[in-house]
Every structure is written in structure tokens, then in C-alpha cells.
Design a protein around this motif. Structure first.
Motif, mmCIF file in Angstrom:
data_model
loop_
_atom_site.group_PDB
_atom_site.id
_atom_site.type_symbol
_atom_site.label_atom_id
_atom_site.label_comp_id
_atom_site.label_asym_id
_atom_site.label_seq_id
_atom_site.Cartn_x
_atom_site.Cartn_y
_atom_site.Cartn_z
ATOM 1 N N ARG A 188 0.810 -1.213 0.000
ATOM 2 C CA ARG A 188 0.000 0.000 0.000
ATOM 3 C C ARG A 188 0.848 1.270 0.000
ATOM 4 O O ARG A 188 0.471 2.275 -0.597
ATOM 5 N N ASN A 189 1.985 1.244 0.684
ATOM 6 C CA ASN A 189 2.800 2.451 0.813
ATOM 7 C C ASN A 189 4.267 2.137 0.543
ATOM 8 O O ASN A 189 4.786 1.119 1.005
ATOM 9 N N LYS A 226 9.246 7.823 -9.478
ATOM 10 C CA LYS A 226 7.943 7.652 -8.831
ATOM 11 C C LYS A 226 6.867 7.308 -9.857
ATOM 12 O O LYS A 226 6.034 6.409 -9.627
ATOM 13 N N ILE A 285 4.494 3.986 -9.859
ATOM 14 C CA ILE A 285 3.030 4.106 -9.781
ATOM 15 C C ILE A 285 2.366 3.502 -11.015
ATOM 16 O O ILE A 285 1.278 2.916 -10.926
ATOM 17 N N GLN A 288 -1.997 1.099 -7.061
ATOM 18 C CA GLN A 288 -2.624 1.147 -5.738
ATOM 19 C C GLN A 288 -1.721 1.772 -4.679
ATOM 20 O O GLN A 288 -2.150 2.050 -3.553
ATOM 21 N N LYS A 310 0.823 4.384 -2.647
ATOM 22 C CA LYS A 310 1.190 5.766 -2.359
ATOM 23 C C LYS A 310 2.692 5.810 -2.096
ATOM 24 O O LYS A 310 3.215 4.964 -1.366
ATOM 25 N N VAL A 337 3.016 13.155 -0.324
ATOM 26 C CA VAL A 337 2.469 11.931 -0.915
ATOM 27 C C VAL A 337 2.288 12.105 -2.414
ATOM 28 O O VAL A 337 1.708 13.099 -2.880
ATOM 29 N N SER A 338 2.795 11.114 -3.173
ATOM 30 C CA SER A 338 2.523 11.018 -4.609
ATOM 31 C C SER A 338 1.725 9.746 -4.848
ATOM 32 O O SER A 338 2.020 8.702 -4.255
ATOM 33 N N ASP A 339 0.721 9.816 -5.709
ATOM 34 C CA ASP A 339 -0.049 8.614 -6.035
ATOM 35 C C ASP A 339 -0.644 8.766 -7.435
ATOM 36 O O ASP A 339 -0.403 9.757 -8.136
#
Length: 548
Positions: free
Chosen positions: A314-315, A328, A332, A337, A339, A356-358
Motif C-alpha cells: 500500500r505504501n 515515482k 506508480i 494502488q 502511495k 504523498v505522490s499517487d
């Protein structure tokens, strides 16, 4: 259960959490699955052994200057494994202070470090035994050797074998008066100079970096609050960097303080991205800690080539070095899914900010919010800057900060100045405080390049280079120049079989940074030298730049 009125101490928290979730796995490493009850048993046995051999506390902190210790120091000369975390916690339980030893050091550096720390005991892997044998006679305070067998090297003369001493030692809880003033010590080499031992009160480092705050920022006040939180939290985290650097063992201690499970990848002596992904999928890991592009780029490439989805993940937390927006984005793309959380901070500040980048917000690098106890101080150290100030300032933190540097009053006073009655930690990061209150991180002053009267931050040139599709890694240094005083030199590791022109590299840089910051020269190498944690070795980079 441990009482709720006790002040914060790592050993107290561990004992309380273990009592509440004893059957839960604390550490998974290869074929070892160590529960919290087993971890408690093993760390108490180590603590009793150390205490019975005279290792512990000998002076109360109230009688000492901030940069003095008062506790015996136990060096951890180990690769990642359960023994590293047991070594830390067992040492805390007898009220001695463990500290990190870089396994990449040559003997001369080891002697300096162990003498500087006045090392009383050393826990080391057998694969490093030849260095211990070479330096032991040069460290007069070193009395106790504990050898962890990771190969078939024979036991060093006079050393105790780790598993045997645990077997022979008592598992009874120790009758010692644990205190929030007990020390946490982290040796940091920084980017220049000899390593320095940063001294923290345990209560301060717990709040600043080791999970002493809830996600909303609220500080956990008592051991019981840690225990209550642990009952319902059961996440698995894989700290991929070496525990001998702060980022790695900070993450591990955060997990243990929250009752989670620390998962350690199989290959611990070199970075193996496929092994990290194998471990994540096999153990259903939720959180992964990495250090910037040095970890991020190989992981991104491994994801792209393998098609792995890592559904439990998840992270991804990155700290200690920059992860560029391109890396990044690639991660991603493979793991939508996930972060990616930038965690900014240092050995002298603890955690300072996150970003946070997502898949929804996109990937960005180098922007943070100014959080509680953080400030931007003017370059002359005379005022606190307001949002929108024209120039750069020092990123500073107050509140729960270190006591100082071990046995170094001068460096302590320079790094921890008092401004308008408030004591700050100012380790050397330059930032710009924007109108909206956000921070634009520029990098360490110690690796800036003064070229033609302009200050150029190495990290921003490196980020610009890494946007180029043919660049696998890059580090930037300055070298003397008759025209500029110093000039920017880019040391570049290309992707396999890539052959971009220098004009192509400059063209990409020109999209992201001002022309005066562009490299004046390129040096192409087969591999960029970095520390095992992924941090750039700027002393090496400077020597390469100046040699050509």
C-alpha cells in the motif's frame, strides 16, 4: 500490563507491547519467524548477559553536559537480521546505549569510530571477523566481543558466540530503573567529515522519529497508549535499507513500537530488487521503506520487467535521499494502488515533513508543508523567516531534538543554536518558504557548488539529469575552474547500451534548471558509488571529478 503513567522509554514500550501481542510475529527473516514473546525472551537474555559483564549505565544524565553520555556504548557491526534489532533492544534493556557501525568502513575508519564512541562491547557478524581481529588492539575501551555466526568463520579468540550466550543467560526481566533520559545514539557520517555521534534522549527520539505520534500528529503520552494502539494494528513493513543507517532501523523500531511485523529480505549484503519484490509478495508486506532513486530505480525496472502487482503493498516510504518524479511515475504505473511517501528529516531532527505522490495526484519531488515545531531561519541565524521571503533559509526544528554530538561541545553549539529563547536543530538543509507556507527543498549546504558567484545545489542538477531516459544514475560534484572558481561536473551511469550525446543530456537538464546550473563536464562511469543506504558518496564524486 505495563502501567499507564510511565514515561516513554524504548525498552518499556517493547515490554508492554510484547505482553499485549505476544503471539504475533515481531520479525520475519528467511526461515526465522520470531514472535513478540520470543523477541522479549531473547532481548532479556542479551540484556542480562551484558549487565552481568558490567555493561550498563554509570552516571545520571542530570550531572552531565548535553554532549556527554554516562552510559556504556555497544557497537552493532552487523548486516540486517533479527540480531541487529535484538542487539538494539537488548542493549536498551540493560541501560547501555547501542550505536550503528558502518560495515563498509575500512579498518582505519573503524578504529576512529570505535575509539570516538569509547566502545565497551561490539556485536559483529562472523563474516566481518577479520576486521575485528585487526582493530581490537587499537580500541583500549573495547572489552567484550559477541560474534553472530553468518558463515563458518571460527569464533574470534575471547569472543562469545551469540546464540550460545543467549542459551546460557537468564530470561528474567531486569531490575533496572529505565528512564526517558536513557540515550539513543546514531552515528552519522553526513556528506563530509568524520562520523559524529548524535545523542538523543529516548523520549525525544520516540516522539520525533520512532512512532510516538498518531497519524493526526497527536503525541502518545504513555506506554499504555502504545500498548492499546498495538492491539488492533498488525501491519507488515519491509525496511529495505541497512539497519546501520537511521532510515532502516527507524522504520523497524516504528513497527515494533506499534506491534507490527518487521520483514527482512533474504539478501542483506547487496541490493537485489527482485528479492525485495519476492519477499513482499511471499509475506504480503504492506509498507516498503527505500532510500531514493538508488533503491527506487532498480525496483521500478524490476516491476516493469516482471509484471509483478504486489497486491498487498500500500505504501512506499522514501527517506534519506531524493526519489525523482520520473522514478515515482514509473513505480506508480506498475503499482497504481501504491502511495509513495517522501519522508524528510535527518539524524539531528527526526522526521520533519512528508509528501504523498499517487496515481491521482501525480508524482512530485522536493515540496513539503511547514509542520509543527519546524521553522525556516535566515542565513545569518538571526531571524525566523515568514512565507514568501525572497531568499533561501535554513530548515530548522525545535521541540523534541537531540542533546548534541557525543563529546563535541563546539559542533553541538553550532548545530543546535538558541534563537529568541528557543533551541533549534539546524543540520544544514537549505529551503525556500513559499507564499502559501509550503517548503521548497534545495539540499545540503555542504554539497553546494559555488560557481561564478552562484550557489548550485548538487541534488537539483542530479534530479534534472535523471529525467533523461538514458540515465540510470547520476551524482554531481564541483571541481576547481580558472574561469568559474568551481564548475559543475556530472558523473553519470547510463543504462545498458545507451549512448546519448552530451548535447542531449544538456538539453534535458535545460528543461528543468537554469542555464548557469548546467554541467560544464560529463564523466561516464560503470557504476555510481553510493553507501549501502543509497546515499551519494560526495567525497568519492569529488575525487572522480578532480581526477579528470
Amino acid at each position: 500490563m505495563v502501567g499507564g503513567t510511565l514515561e516513554l522509554n524504548l525498552a518499556r514500550i517493547n515490554e508492554g507491547v510484547a505482553e499485549a501481542v505476544g503471539d504475533r510475529e515481531a520479525i520475519i527473516f528467511r526461515d526465522r519467524r520470531i514472535t513478540y514473546s520470543e523477541f522479549t525472551d531473547r532481548t532479556r537474555r542479551l540484556a542480562n548477559f551484558l549487565l552481568n559483564n558490567g555493561v550498563g549505565i554509570h552516571k545520571d544524565r542530570s550531572s552531565l553536559s548535553p554532549w556527554k553520555s554516562g552510559q556504556d556504548h555497544v557497537g552493532l557491526y552487523l548486516y540486517n537480521g533479527n540480531e541487529y534489532l535484538e542487539g538494539m533492544m537488548g542493549t536498551y534493556k540493560c541501560r547501555a546505549a547501542p550505536f550503528n557501525v558502518n560495515y563498509r568502513y575500512v579498518d582505519e575508519e573503524l578504529i576512529y569510530l570505535l575509539k570516538n564512541a569509547k566502545t565497551r562491547a561490539l556485536i559483529f557478524h562472523s563474516s566481518l571477523a577479520k576486521h575485528v581481529q585487526a582493530i581490537r588492539g587499537h580500541v583500549p575501551t573495547l572489552e567484550l566481543l559477541i560474534q553472530v555466526q553468518d558463515d563458518d568463520t571460527r569464533i574470534v579468540d575471547g569472543a562469545f558466540e551469540y546464540e550460545r550466550l543467549l542459551q546460557d543467560s537468564s530470561a528474567n526481566r531486569l531490575d533496572v530503573d529505565l528512564s526517558p533520559d536513557d540515550l539513543y545514539i546514531l552515528y552519522t557520517g553526513g556528506t563530509t567529515g568524520m562520523p559524529k555521534g548524535v545523542l538523543w534522549r529516548q523520549e525525544d527520539i520516540i516522539i520525533a522519529a520512532l512512532g510516538g505520534r498518531r497519524t493526526n500528529g497527536e503525541v502518545l503520552q504513555t506506554v499504555n497508549e502504545f500498548v492499546e494502539r498495538s492491539i488492533d494494528q498488525n501491519r507488515k513493513s519491509l525496511p529495505a535499507p541497512p539497519f546501520m543507517h537511521g532510515a532502516g532501523h527507524w522504520n523497524a523500531l516504528q513497527v515494533l513500537n506499534a506491534g507490527g511485523t518487521v520483514v527482512i529480505q533474504d539478501e542483506v549484503k547487496r541490493l537485489d530488487a527482485q528479492d525485495i519484490l519476492d519477499t513482499i509478495e511471499r509475506e504480503e508486506v504492506n509498507n516498503l521503506l527505500v532510500v531514493g532513486d538508488a533503491f527506487g530505480r532498480p525496483i521500478a525496472d524490476a516491476l516493469a520487467s516482471s509484471g509483478r502487482e504486489c497486491p498487498s503493498l500500500r505504501n512506499i516510504i522514501t527517506g534519506g535521499a531524493i526519489m525523482t518524479a520520473k522514478v515515482k511515475s514509473d513505480i506508480i504505473h506498475s503499482l497504481p494502488q501504491v502511495k509513495i511517501i517522501d519522508s524528510a528529516g535527518s539524524s539531528e531532527t527526526g522526521g520533519q515533513a512528508t509528501h504523498v505522490s499517487d496515481a491521482t495526484s501525480g508524482a512530485a519531488t522536493g515540496k513539503f508543508s511547514l509542520s509543527e515545531n519546524n521553522a525556516v531561519i535566515s542565513e545569518d541565524m538571526n531571524e525566523i523567516l515568514s512565507p514568501g521571503h525572497a531568499g533561501l533559509g535554513w530548515w530548522a526544528r525545535s521541540g523534541n531534538i537531540p542533546l548534541g554530538y557525543l563529546d563535541d561541545e563546539d559542533k553541538t553549539q553550532k548545530t543546535f543554536p538558541v534563537l529568541k529563547g528557543v533551541r533549534y536543530s539546524v543540520p544544514g538543509d537549505k529551503v525556500r518558504l513559499l507564499e502559501d507556507g509550503s517548503l521548497e527543498l534545495h539540499g545540503r549546504e555542504s554539497v553546494t557548488i559555488n560557481s561564478g558567484g552562484e550557489k548550485i545545489f548538487a541534488e537539483e542538477v542530479e534530479q534534472a539529469l535523471k529525467h533523461h531516459a538514458d540515465v540510470f544514475d547520476a551524482v554531481v560534484a564541483g571541481r576547481p575552474s580558472e574561469r568559474w572558481g568551481n564548475e559543475v561536473v556530472a558523473i553519470v551511469q547510463l543504462r545498458e547500451q545507451a549512448q546519448p550525446s552530451e548535447d542531449s543530456l544538456l538539453g534535458e537538464c535545460n528543461k528543468h534548471i537554469a542555464r548557469y546550473k548546467l554541467p560544464k563536464s560529463f564523466i561516464f562511469v560503470n557504476e555510481i558509488l553510493r553507501s549501502p543506504s543509497g546515499k551519494a558518496d560526495y567525497k568519492w564524486a569529488k575525487s572522480v571529478a578532480e581526477s579528470q
